[in-house]
Design an enzyme around this catalytic site. Structure first.
Site, PDB file in Angstrom:
ATOM      1  N   GLY A   4      33.794  28.947  68.632  1.00  8.16           N
ATOM      2  CA  GLY A   4      32.855  29.583  67.565  1.00  8.16           C
ATOM      3  C   GLY A   4      33.033  28.715  66.646  1.00  8.16           C
ATOM      4  N   ASP A  55      30.800  22.736  74.375  1.00  5.20           N
ATOM      5  CA  ASP A  55      30.707  23.461  72.889  1.00  5.20           C
ATOM      6  C   ASP A  55      30.045  22.377  72.074  1.00  5.20           C
ATOM      7  OD1 ASP A  55      33.462  22.661  73.176  1.00  5.20           O
ATOM      8  OD2 ASP A  55      33.212  22.854  71.239  1.00  5.20           O
TER       9      ASP A  55
END
EC number: 2.7.7.-
Length: 486
Positions: free
Chosen positions: A90, A252
């Site tokens: 995140g 990511d």
């Protein structure tokens, strides 16, 4: 022309809800000041090129002020890092402030990097340092000027806020622009947490807003994945053709749009080295220059796995199988153009591979070789380049094959020179140039970073008085170690 305090927002990703992101307000940095801004990025938002109100830039992008329509959110995702799955990553220090619509109807994410801690900070301080912010800014604007798809950088804001990495540094923020900040890792997060409804919701969102031409396909998600493969094949071909090494190709850090994303310890090749490792944390060389092609395929396979609840495995495999031939076709076309060749011939791939083999182990500057090759007739250019090669007899054999190839195509030297100069940059973002700009900026002098950005925005044009930006690195700048620390 718009003004910075009067942008039109349409925050589509925020409307997906709390399963996808968390509301977080920016944490202001102390004594914010504008370090550098990009006129080209400002133009994407219909903003004037001149940054006359530097105080407003500092307030907005230093976290002290927000637009009333902004909805800052930290996005949740996961990803494979150096081949191992990390279940919860995140936005640990960045916030999606919102999405701005320009006059052409295009949506641009405004993402503030270095905005403070979020629920995903993982023991980090939520800050970015001036050093890494300048590096990302320069690359985000230099790559598009070379024709390489990338996220963009609007500006860097410096501060007096102290942060500690390997040493004490100052915090900064970077305002990043992209049509979307959705990564491969977003899909992986919902797949591995078995949130398949949210996985489908995310896929529908991305397909509707970024792959709208797939709507008419019989199986839209399969068509979308195929386009992701196609875009990444072309992206990696451009990286390899121009000698760009990303350094941290974790899933990511892979954009669903097929653009260069999340700059860290990147580098452009100086002397050609197929095995170059630009990240000093990459002991095994997983993300070396020559490994970028197979790693991109590996990452696409990881994305394909995450899409298995939505797309048949056979269709995913069929699209994955397209990656390498598509990459090879794009790469060969780019290299052919860099060599000044306009028509495809049977032995072009062998010609390119033989050249790279001759470069390996020689003191051949990758970028300047192609630029110099187009400066004069092939005979004169090849003669002047010969001394850079260790095995001169082997180079002579390649040079003769190349000379014959140019002769077969015909055409005049001036046309060839113009054609080659249009694709072979005179100015590239070398690490030592970035380092010089960073060191000056850390002392409060932003002249060098602004000038370097200006020069790199026109990489193919000879710019009078800017000869020092064309030079090969000095001894101290030849093997700079760049880490993930940022």
């Amino acid at each position: 022309m718009k003004s910075l305090d009067d942008l039109d927002f349409d925050n589509r990703f925020a409307r997906l809800g709390d399963a996808f992101s968390t509301e977080v307000l920016p944490d202001p940095i102390a004594e914010p000041r504008l370090v550098v801004a990009s006129p080209a990025a400002l133009a994407l938002l219909d903003l004037p090129a001149e940054t006359s109100d530097e105080a407003l830039f500092a307030e907005l992008f230093g976290g002290h002020k927000l637009w009333s329509e902004a909805e800052p959110r930290a996005m949740v995702y996961s990803g494979h890092q150096f081949g191992s799955y990390n279940p919860r990553l995140g936005d640990g220090r960045g916030l999606l402030l919102g999405e701005v619509i320009n006059q052409a109807g295009e949506h641009w994410d405004l993402h503030l990097k270095g905005a403070g801690q979020t629920p995903y900070s993982r023991m980090g301080d939520g800050r970015a340092v001036l050093r890494s912010s300048i590096r990302e800014f320069l690359a985000s604007e230099a790559l598009p000027a070379l024709g390489i798809p990338s996220s963009r950088a609007l500006c860097v804001i410096g501060s007096s806020t102290p942060v500690w990495r390997e040493k004490k540094e100052s915090a900064a923020t970077l305002l990043r622009l992209a049509p979307s900040h959705v990564r491969f890792g977003h899909f992986e997060y919902f797949y591995y947490t078995r949130q398949h409804d949210q996985l489908k919701q995310l896929a529908a969102f991305v397909q509707e807003h970024h792959f709208a031409d797939c709507n008419a396909a019989e199986r839209p998600y399969a068509a979308m994945f195929r386009q992701v493969v196609e875009r990444n094949a072309e992206l990696i071909a451009r990286w390899q053709a121009y000698g760009f090494c990303h350094g941290v190709m974790n899933t990511d850090n892979m954009s669903i749009l097929g653009i260069t994303f999340d700059y860290g310890p990147y580098a452009f090749l100086d002397d050609f080295d197929a095995n170059h490792i630009c990240n000093h944390s990459d002991d095994a060389g997983r993300y070396s220059f020559s490994n970028q092609v197979p790693i991109a395929h590996w990452n696409l396979a990881a994305l394909a796995q995450a899409l298995t609840p939505l797309v048949e495995v056979d269709e995913l495999r069929a699209s994955l199988d397209l990656f390498l031939p598509l990459y090879q076709a794009h790469y060969l076309d780019l290299m052919r153009r860099r060599l000044g060749l306009g028509v495809a011939a049977e032995n072009d791939q062998a010609l390119v591979q033989e050249l790279l083999q001759r470069m390996q182990g020689s003191a051949v500057d990758y970028s300047l070789f192609f630029r110099r090759l187009g400066e004069e007739t092939p005979e004169r250019a090849l003669a002047s380049l010969r001394d850079d090669f260790v095995d001169r007899e082997a180079f002579d054999r390649w040079a003769e094959a190349y000379r014959r190839r140019v002769e077969e195509e015909g055409g005049d030297q001036e046309s060839r020179r113009r054609r080659m100069h249009a694709v072979n940059p005179l100015y590239v973002l070398r690490n030592y140039l970035a380092q010089q700009a960073i060191e000056a900026a850390e002392q409060g002098d932003y002249t060098e970073v602004r000038l370097l950005h200006q020069v790199l925005s026109r990489p193919f044009e000879e710019q009078p008085g800017m000869e020092r930006f064309t030079r090969r690195p000095p001894d101290w700048g030849r093997h700079l170690e760049i880490s993930c620390s940022s």
